[in-house]
Design a protein around this motif. Structure first.
Motif, PDB file in Angstrom:
ATOM      1  N   THR A  49      74.779 -79.312  55.758  1.00 53.68           N
ATOM      2  CA  THR A  49      74.926 -80.657  56.272  1.00 53.68           C
ATOM      3  C   THR A  49      76.204 -80.783  56.932  1.00 53.68           C
ATOM      4  N   TYR A  50      76.503 -81.932  57.518  1.00 47.18           N
ATOM      5  CA  TYR A  50      77.743 -82.278  57.825  1.00 47.18           C
ATOM      6  C   TYR A  50      78.971 -82.425  56.943  1.00 47.18           C
ATOM      7  N   SER A  51      80.172 -81.820  57.310  1.00 46.85           N
ATOM      8  CA  SER A  51      81.148 -82.032  56.081  1.00 46.85           C
ATOM      9  C   SER A  51      80.764 -81.697  54.848  1.00 46.85           C
ATOM     10  N   PHE A  52      79.946 -80.607  54.655  1.00 47.18           N
ATOM     11  CA  PHE A  52      79.388 -80.309  53.239  1.00 47.18           C
ATOM     12  C   PHE A  52      79.190 -81.378  52.446  1.00 47.18           C
ATOM     13  N   GLN A  53      78.450 -82.611  52.912  1.00 49.33           N
ATOM     14  CA  GLN A  53      78.078 -83.499  52.292  1.00 49.33           C
ATOM     15  C   GLN A  53      76.628 -82.976  51.268  1.00 49.33           C
ATOM     16  N   GLU A  54      76.879 -83.481  50.070  1.00 49.87           N
ATOM     17  CA  GLU A  54      75.863 -83.187  49.098  1.00 49.87           C
ATOM     18  C   GLU A  54      74.565 -83.943  49.110  1.00 49.87           C
ATOM     19  N   TYR A  66      82.721 -81.536  75.933  1.00 47.33           N
ATOM     20  CA  TYR A  66      84.211 -81.838  76.750  1.00 47.33           C
ATOM     21  C   TYR A  66      84.309 -80.899  77.421  1.00 47.33           C
ATOM     22  N   ASN A  67      84.270 -81.293  78.981  1.00 48.44           N
ATOM     23  CA  ASN A  67      84.401 -80.047  79.914  1.00 48.44           C
ATOM     24  C   ASN A  67      83.284 -79.103  79.905  1.00 48.44           C
ATOM     25  N   GLY A  68      81.976 -79.364  79.472  1.00 48.91           N
ATOM     26  CA  GLY A  68      80.805 -78.572  79.314  1.00 48.91           C
ATOM     27  C   GLY A  68      80.922 -77.740  78.080  1.00 48.91           C
ATOM     28  N   GLU A  69      81.704 -77.867  77.120  1.00 48.53           N
ATOM     29  CA  GLU A  69      81.596 -77.351  75.939  1.00 48.53           C
ATOM     30  C   GLU A  69      81.078 -78.270  74.894  1.00 48.53           C
ATOM     31  N   THR A  70      80.030 -77.868  74.097  1.00 50.21           N
ATOM     32  CA  THR A  70      79.694 -78.549  73.028  1.00 50.21           C
ATOM     33  C   THR A  70      80.553 -78.640  71.764  1.00 50.21           C
ATOM     34  N   TYR A  71      81.089 -79.752  71.094  1.00 49.41           N
ATOM     35  CA  TYR A  71      81.731 -79.697  69.748  1.00 49.41           C
ATOM     36  C   TYR A  71      80.668 -80.211  68.545  1.00 49.41           C
ATOM     37  N   PHE A  72      80.736 -79.920  67.545  1.00 42.19           N
ATOM     38  CA  PHE A  72      79.867 -80.431  66.418  1.00 42.19           C
ATOM     39  C   PHE A  72      81.022 -80.760  65.324  1.00 42.19           C
ATOM     40  N   ARG A  73      80.554 -81.967  64.804  1.00 40.42           N
ATOM     41  CA  ARG A  73      81.477 -82.098  63.844  1.00 40.42           C
ATOM     42  C   ARG A  73      81.160 -81.256  62.582  1.00 40.42           C
ATOM     43  N   GLU A  74      82.423 -80.770  61.811  1.00 43.06           N
ATOM     44  CA  GLU A  74      82.269 -80.060  60.640  1.00 43.06           C
ATOM     45  C   GLU A  74      81.929 -80.664  59.344  1.00 43.06           C
TER      46      GLU A  74
END
Length: 288
Positions: free
Chosen positions: A122-127, A280-288
């Protein structure tokens, strides 16, 4: 195929595409979920523990997933009392698509048998993955492992990769966002960029909100940036502060169906696809 393994599967080759309308994403989501709903149902044998695992996958109309593992001494569990049910439930949109990872398993360890394993987090290690065992509530987790035995891998080429692709497709399609009005989109951009992100290539974006319209962005190399929105000029800015001085870039919100801001001077762009990712400038960022 021996009596120790029963699995019926029709493979459809996944086609990677990016749709940019709610209607197209609904079709893509339904297609991916229908595939998972019909193909992630199989039985496999653990020859170390000498027991059978029955795996089922179900998605309801609210995109809530139920994965059930039934373990027993016989493959047909219909009339067996001595069996254990482990059920996990989660929302497809709570899974981080960047967490999907395939690992080769060299030896059997309980439910995870020799073959391949697909990891989901899950995102942000949510349980947010809720578990019950024999109808009794157990601890919720932030992760889930799916086991694909050798017998399945041998019979279907790249099966784990196809499952991974379909899950990624479903997650992305279920969380797509679209442009609205200028004020709403401006708030959306600030809210999305607030937090910790990592790109596929390993780049990081870590931002904290310091005011309603301003984010402080920090880097490991001690660079400092401020990303913000100017409500008077109705544009965005990215200010870089370093020992070389101060560099400011201005971005304008586009009028496309996607939420996108661009800089005319540097040709840099931010594109916002989901509440938990941006490009951002062609690079995909995912929330940790």
């Amino acid at each position: 195929m021996t009596w120790k393994f029963r699995f019926f599967l029709i493979i459809l080759i996944p086609v990677a595409s990016f749709s940019q309308s709610p209607e197209e994403d609904k079709v893509k989501l339904k297609s991916a979920l229908d595939w998972l709903d019909s193909k992630l149902n199989y039985i496999y044998y653990d020859n170390v523990g000498e027991q059978w695992w029955n795996n089922t996958f179900y998605v309801n109309e609210n995109n809530e997933v139920t994965i059930k593992h039934i373990v027993s001494k016989r493959p047909n569990t219909a009339n067996i009392k001595d069996k254990t049910y482990t059920i996990r439930r989660f929302r497809i949109q709570d899974i981080n698509p960047n967490s999907l990872k395939i690992t080769d398993i060299k030896e059997t360890r309980g439910r995870i048998v020799k073959g391949q394993m697909l990891e989901l987090r899950t995102y942000s290690f949510q349980e947010a993955i809720h578990k019950t065992i024999n109808n009794r509530r157990a601890s919720s987790t932030s992760f889930l492992f799916l086991s694909f035995p050798e017998s399945l891998i041998d019979s279907v080429s790249n099966y784990a990769e196809i499952v991974k692709s379909k899950l990624h497709e479903a997650i992305t399609a279920s969380t797509q966002i679209y442009a609205s009005d200028h004020e709403t989109d401006s708030k959306t951009i600030i809210n999305i960029l607030n937090g910790s992100f990592k790109s596929v290539g390993g780049a990081e974006w870590k931002a904290t909100k310091v005011s309603q319209y301003v984010l402080k962005v920090e880097y490991k190399d001690e660079r400092l940036e401020y990303f913000g929105y100017d409500p008077n000029e109705k544009n965005f800015y990215l200010i870089n502060i370093s020992d070389k001085g101060v560099i400011e870039k201005r971005f304008l919100l586009g009028s496309e169906r996607q939420i996108k801001i661009s800089s005319d001077n540097t040709n840099e762009t931010f594109t916002f696809e989901t509440p938990n990712s941006f490009v951002y400038n062609g690079e995909t960022y995912f929330r940790e």
